[in-house]
Design a protein around this motif. Structure first.
Motif, mmCIF file in Angstrom:
data_model
loop_
_atom_site.group_PDB
_atom_site.id
_atom_site.type_symbol
_atom_site.label_atom_id
_atom_site.label_comp_id
_atom_site.label_asym_id
_atom_site.label_seq_id
_atom_site.Cartn_x
_atom_site.Cartn_y
_atom_site.Cartn_z
ATOM 1 N N UNK A 1 49.744 -26.947 12.979
ATOM 2 C CA UNK A 1 48.212 -27.567 12.591
ATOM 3 C C UNK A 1 48.262 -28.155 11.505
ATOM 4 N N UNK A 2 48.134 -29.092 11.834
ATOM 5 C CA UNK A 2 47.746 -29.953 10.298
ATOM 6 C C UNK A 2 46.153 -30.497 10.241
ATOM 7 N N UNK A 3 44.736 -29.740 9.919
ATOM 8 C CA UNK A 3 43.628 -30.621 10.254
ATOM 9 C C UNK A 3 43.160 -30.296 9.361
ATOM 10 N N UNK A 4 43.453 -29.886 8.020
ATOM 11 C CA UNK A 4 43.495 -29.093 6.193
ATOM 12 C C UNK A 4 42.161 -28.153 7.261
ATOM 13 N N UNK A 5 43.377 -27.017 7.140
ATOM 14 C CA UNK A 5 42.379 -26.114 7.706
ATOM 15 C C UNK A 5 42.933 -24.816 6.341
ATOM 16 N N UNK A 6 42.297 -24.140 5.849
ATOM 17 C CA UNK A 6 42.189 -23.195 5.001
ATOM 18 C C UNK A 6 41.892 -21.610 4.770
ATOM 19 N N UNK A 7 42.256 -21.268 5.241
ATOM 20 C CA UNK A 7 41.960 -19.480 5.237
ATOM 21 C C UNK A 7 42.221 -18.750 3.892
ATOM 22 N N UNK A 8 40.242 -18.679 3.966
ATOM 23 C CA UNK A 8 39.786 -17.607 2.938
ATOM 24 C C UNK A 8 39.802 -16.367 3.389
ATOM 25 N N UNK A 9 39.915 -15.704 4.234
ATOM 26 C CA UNK A 9 39.697 -14.353 4.174
ATOM 27 C C UNK A 9 40.891 -14.261 5.560
ATOM 28 N N UNK A 10 41.386 -12.505 5.168
ATOM 29 C CA UNK A 10 42.635 -12.600 6.904
ATOM 30 C C UNK A 10 43.414 -13.258 7.290
ATOM 31 N N UNK A 11 43.857 -13.600 8.209
ATOM 32 C CA UNK A 11 44.535 -14.430 8.626
ATOM 33 C C UNK A 11 44.436 -15.250 10.351
ATOM 34 N N UNK A 12 45.112 -15.497 11.000
ATOM 35 C CA UNK A 12 44.872 -16.132 12.040
ATOM 36 C C UNK A 12 45.536 -16.168 13.558
ATOM 37 N N UNK A 13 45.708 -14.406 13.368
ATOM 38 C CA UNK A 13 46.322 -13.878 14.090
ATOM 39 C C UNK A 13 45.713 -13.430 15.606
ATOM 40 N N UNK A 14 44.143 -13.214 15.628
ATOM 41 C CA UNK A 14 43.218 -13.793 16.656
ATOM 42 C C UNK A 14 42.454 -14.407 16.339
ATOM 43 N N UNK B 1 39.542 -17.053 14.090
ATOM 44 C CA UNK B 1 39.458 -17.602 13.523
ATOM 45 C C UNK B 1 38.487 -17.922 12.868
ATOM 46 N N UNK B 2 36.630 -17.816 12.394
ATOM 47 C CA UNK B 2 35.771 -18.261 12.379
ATOM 48 C C UNK B 2 35.053 -18.385 10.425
ATOM 49 N N UNK B 3 33.947 -19.094 11.015
ATOM 50 C CA UNK B 3 33.774 -19.898 9.732
ATOM 51 C C UNK B 3 33.055 -18.476 9.093
ATOM 52 N N UNK B 4 33.080 -18.650 7.655
ATOM 53 C CA UNK B 4 32.076 -17.782 6.583
ATOM 54 C C UNK B 4 30.851 -16.717 7.162
ATOM 55 N N UNK B 5 30.331 -17.195 7.271
ATOM 56 C CA UNK B 5 28.716 -17.193 8.087
ATOM 57 C C UNK B 5 29.217 -15.732 9.340
ATOM 58 N N UNK B 6 30.689 -15.803 10.065
ATOM 59 C CA UNK B 6 29.997 -14.724 11.194
ATOM 60 C C UNK B 6 30.641 -13.889 10.441
ATOM 61 N N UNK B 7 32.046 -14.535 9.735
ATOM 62 C CA UNK B 7 32.714 -13.261 9.798
ATOM 63 C C UNK B 7 32.421 -12.272 8.737
ATOM 64 N N UNK C 1 38.693 -15.473 8.439
ATOM 65 C CA UNK C 1 37.519 -17.072 7.937
ATOM 66 C C UNK C 1 38.646 -18.006 7.371
ATOM 67 N N UNK C 2 37.867 -19.042 7.868
ATOM 68 C CA UNK C 2 37.970 -20.000 6.465
ATOM 69 C C UNK C 2 37.387 -21.126 6.550
ATOM 70 N N UNK C 3 37.877 -22.315 5.974
ATOM 71 C CA UNK C 3 37.482 -23.442 5.724
ATOM 72 C C UNK C 3 38.104 -25.120 5.462
ATOM 73 N N UNK C 4 37.085 -26.278 6.124
ATOM 74 C CA UNK C 4 37.495 -27.431 6.107
ATOM 75 C C UNK C 4 37.788 -27.738 4.718
ATOM 76 N N UNK C 5 38.189 -29.486 5.464
ATOM 77 C CA UNK C 5 37.221 -30.143 4.157
ATOM 78 C C UNK C 5 36.151 -31.594 4.219
ATOM 79 N N UNK C 6 35.828 -30.931 6.035
ATOM 80 C CA UNK C 6 34.310 -31.011 5.318
ATOM 81 C C UNK C 6 33.185 -30.621 5.552
ATOM 82 N N UNK C 7 33.743 -29.079 5.185
ATOM 83 C CA UNK C 7 32.377 -28.189 4.591
ATOM 84 C C UNK C 7 31.784 -27.825 5.877
#
Length: 354
Positions: free
Chosen positions: A104-117, A119-125, A156-162
């Motif tokens: 997947x090449x969608x400007x995805x950046x994992x802030x915490x944890x991993x993508x084994x299950x 991935x949510x926005x920081x507020x949900x995490x 938790x993740x973030x993308x280029x769109x914020x």
């Protein structure tokens, strides 16, 4: 002879002519530089927004179904990847859930944890480790029913769109995708015009401009309005230039009359002062380009201060050529008009009064 006289009269020291000429030159250069910096900043903000949309939300082309092998073979230099997408209810809100894998090449950046299950926005995490998620799934009988599951949050993740985009997006591994979820093949790094070719071959293809038609139209309208406003500023520049031209030809009226009386001819005398004015404006345009390059770093600092990230501004050469050409055209027009107005006074009267 005419070019020599034009240059000589452009910056002669008599009667303060050089001071007025320098004022015309610097006024033109500063006005053009301000216009170009404004256009550069606006273009960066718009193009940057489009680029982030193409990076994270609506990719250059999206083909329905799994066509990864065909697209990789066809577009060897492009980024091609597969993902699934559906709408779900989670934490009392509606989210877009994307099933992705390592490609997947969608400007995805994992802030915490991993993508084994999940991935949510920081507020949900930060709020919980588990989330109740309801999605429409196809059962064994082929009936589509809502299914609610407790899903463990793995990161938790973030993308280029914020935040504006991230707050409505979730990610899960592609390997955990249930049946009935539609697959998409995304292609990044190709022209959106390729969609027409693929559709002609039977593919169901959507370009980013088509998917973001409303937003794209709004941005185009915004750009048109920007150029209208800048054109009004350009009119103000022309009004100032017209005043400077009037002063220039008024101050040169005696020299023009002397040249005609000495036998140069009215047409050639007019060419001398017309070229003299255009020569000054041409210097102003060149200085304007130099000043634009000098001010670009300041524009980048200003843009970065409120954009929250580094800005890479470019000189809008196309706009510079258009505005410079228009400036030279109107300067020539105003100069010809002033020369026609000078013709109303007899040469003998001009020499005598001076």
């Amino acid at each position: 002879m005419i070019p020599f006289l034009s240059i000589r009269y452009s910056f002669s020291r008599s009667s303060g002519h050089r001071r007025r000429a320098l004022r015309i030159v610097f006024s033109a250069s500063l006005s053009l530089a301000v216009l170009m910096i404004t256009i550069s900043v606006m273009d960066y903000l718009q193009e940057g927004r489009f680029e982030r949309i193409r990076e994270a939300r609506s990719f250059d082309m999206v083909i329905s179904g799994n066509a990864v092998s065909e697209m990789k073979e066809r577009y060897r230099d492009a980024s091609v990847f597969l993902y699934g997408e559906t709408e779900v209810l989670a934490d009392g809100g509606v989210y877009t859930l994307r099933y992705i894998d390592a490609s997947y090449d969608g400007a995805l950046r994992i802030i915490y944890g991993d993508n084994t299950s999940l991935l949510v926005p920081y507020s949900l995490y930060m709020a919980s480790d588990v989330i109740n998620m309801t999605a429409l799934e196809t059962g064994r009988s082929g009936v589509v029913l809502p299914v609610t599951r407790k899903v463990e949050i793995s990161g938790a993740f973030s993308t280029a769109l914020g935040y504006s985009f991230d707050s409505s997006l979730l990610f899960m591994p592609l390997s955990s995708m249930p049946e009935g979820i539609k697959l998409y093949t995304a292609v990044k790094g190709v022209s959106d015009s390729e969609c027409e070719k693929l559709r002609a071959e039977g593919y169901e293809c959507t370009s980013w401009k088509e998917k973001e038609a409303g937003l794209y139209s709004a941005f185009i309208l915004e750009k048109i309005m920007m150029y209208i406003v800048l054109s009004l500023l350009f009119v103000v520049i022309l009004v100032s230039a017209a005043s400077s031209i009037r002063t220039f030809f008024s101050a040169r009226e005696k020299e023009r009359a002397e040249l005609i009386i000495l036998g140069l001819g009215k047409w050639k005398a007019d060419c001398v002062f017309l070229l003299s004015m255009l020569f000054m404006m041409l210097i102003g345009i060149v200085l304007g380009l130099v000043l634009t390059h000098v001010l670009i770093p300041l524009g980048e600092q200003y843009t970065a201060s409120f954009a929250g990230s580094g800005a890479d501004l470019e000189v809008p050469y196309r706009s510079f050529i258009v505005f410079s050409t228009a400036l030279l055209f109107f300067i020539a027009l105003f100069s010809i008009r002033e020369e026609r107005m000078l013709d109303r006074r007899p040469l003998e009267e001009v020499i005598k009064n001076e």
